[in-house]
Write an enzyme that holds these catalytic residues in place. Structure first.
Site, PDB file in Angstrom:
ATOM      1  N   THR A  64      37.244  52.356  44.527  1.00 55.12           N
ATOM      2  CA  THR A  64      36.349  52.541  43.625  1.00 55.12           C
ATOM      3  C   THR A  64      35.615  51.173  42.921  1.00 55.12           C
ATOM      4  O   THR A  64      34.454  51.197  42.617  1.00 55.12           O
ATOM      5  CB  THR A  64      37.338  53.131  42.296  1.00 55.12           C
ATOM      6  OG1 THR A  64      37.975  54.079  42.615  1.00 55.12           O
ATOM      7  CG2 THR A  64      36.253  53.182  41.035  1.00 55.12           C
ATOM      8  N   CYS A  65      36.354  50.320  43.374  1.00 51.63           N
ATOM      9  CA  CYS A  65      35.879  48.705  42.670  1.00 51.63           C
ATOM     10  C   CYS A  65      34.483  48.615  43.481  1.00 51.63           C
ATOM     11  O   CYS A  65      33.724  47.667  42.976  1.00 51.63           O
ATOM     12  CB  CYS A  65      37.116  47.880  42.823  1.00 51.63           C
ATOM     13  SG  CYS A  65      38.575  48.062  42.152  1.00 51.63           S
ATOM     14  N   SER A  66      34.624  48.624  44.824  1.00 54.71           N
ATOM     15  CA  SER A  66      33.542  48.301  45.859  1.00 54.71           C
ATOM     16  C   SER A  66      32.337  49.195  45.796  1.00 54.71           C
ATOM     17  O   SER A  66      31.366  48.722  46.458  1.00 54.71           O
ATOM     18  CB  SER A  66      34.238  48.158  47.315  1.00 54.71           C
ATOM     19  OG  SER A  66      35.306  47.036  47.280  1.00 54.71           O
TER      20      SER A  66
END
Length: 177
Positions: free
Chosen positions: A55-57
């Site tokens: 999700t972060c990337s």
């Protein structure tokens, strides 16, 4: 984190490019304090569980990068991403994503995250101690608006994402302008 609370004073150990350094890794250590990043500026800070995670990337960091100019139009002077990862990992992640605008803050020991009240165990994912996902509008070192994902807890079974998304933060700031 309470709105109107001052951001904790910590020292971030960063790695900065220095062409005077010989060899294949032309970087040197540089200490920066939270005052260097937050005092005298109006900024967005967001935090996430880890560099190179899905999700972060895929969404959170790339979308903050994409919407950076929209934040600037609202008087935001910088957008910072903090994660409980060391400077080497954060630099590699920024390079892998081709970041140009969002600045990455390495919180390798989790001290800043702990003092923000956002350190959680993610042992169920093999991560150890990491940050809960949140975002904040910080004005001159003081939290002005807070965007925390629901379900704050150790070893959370889910990874909530929405409240701290750049789209939600931007929409909230536009509505308040």
């Amino acid at each position: 984190m309470t709105v109107k609370k001052k951001v904790p004073l910590v020292t971030f150990l960063t790695r900065v490019r220095d062409d005077s350094v010989q060899g294949p890794n032309p970087y040197r250590w540089e200490e920066k304090t939270s005052d260097d990043y937050f005092v005298g500026k109006r900024v967005i800070l967001f935090s996430l569980p880890g560099a190179f995670t899905p999700t972060c990337s895929t969404y959170q960091l790339p979308n903050f990068e994409e919407l950076y100019d929209e934040f600037e139009k609202l008087g935001i002077e910088a957008v910072y991403c903090v994660s409980v990862n060391d400077a080497f990992v954060m630099n590699a992640w920024g390079k892998a994503l081709g970041l140009q605008k969002v600045k990455l803050l390495p919180d390798g020991s989790g001290e800043f995250t702990r003092k923000m009240g956002m350190l959680v165990a993610k042992d169920n994912l093999g991560f150890g101690m990491r940050s809960w996902r949140y975002a904040a509008l910080i004005n001159n070192g003081v939290v002005e608006r807070w965007f925390e994902e629901e379900g704050f807890s150790d070893n959370c079974e889910t990874d909530p994402y929405g409240v701290s998304s750049p789209q939600n933060v931007l929409e909230t700031l536009r509505a308040a302008a």
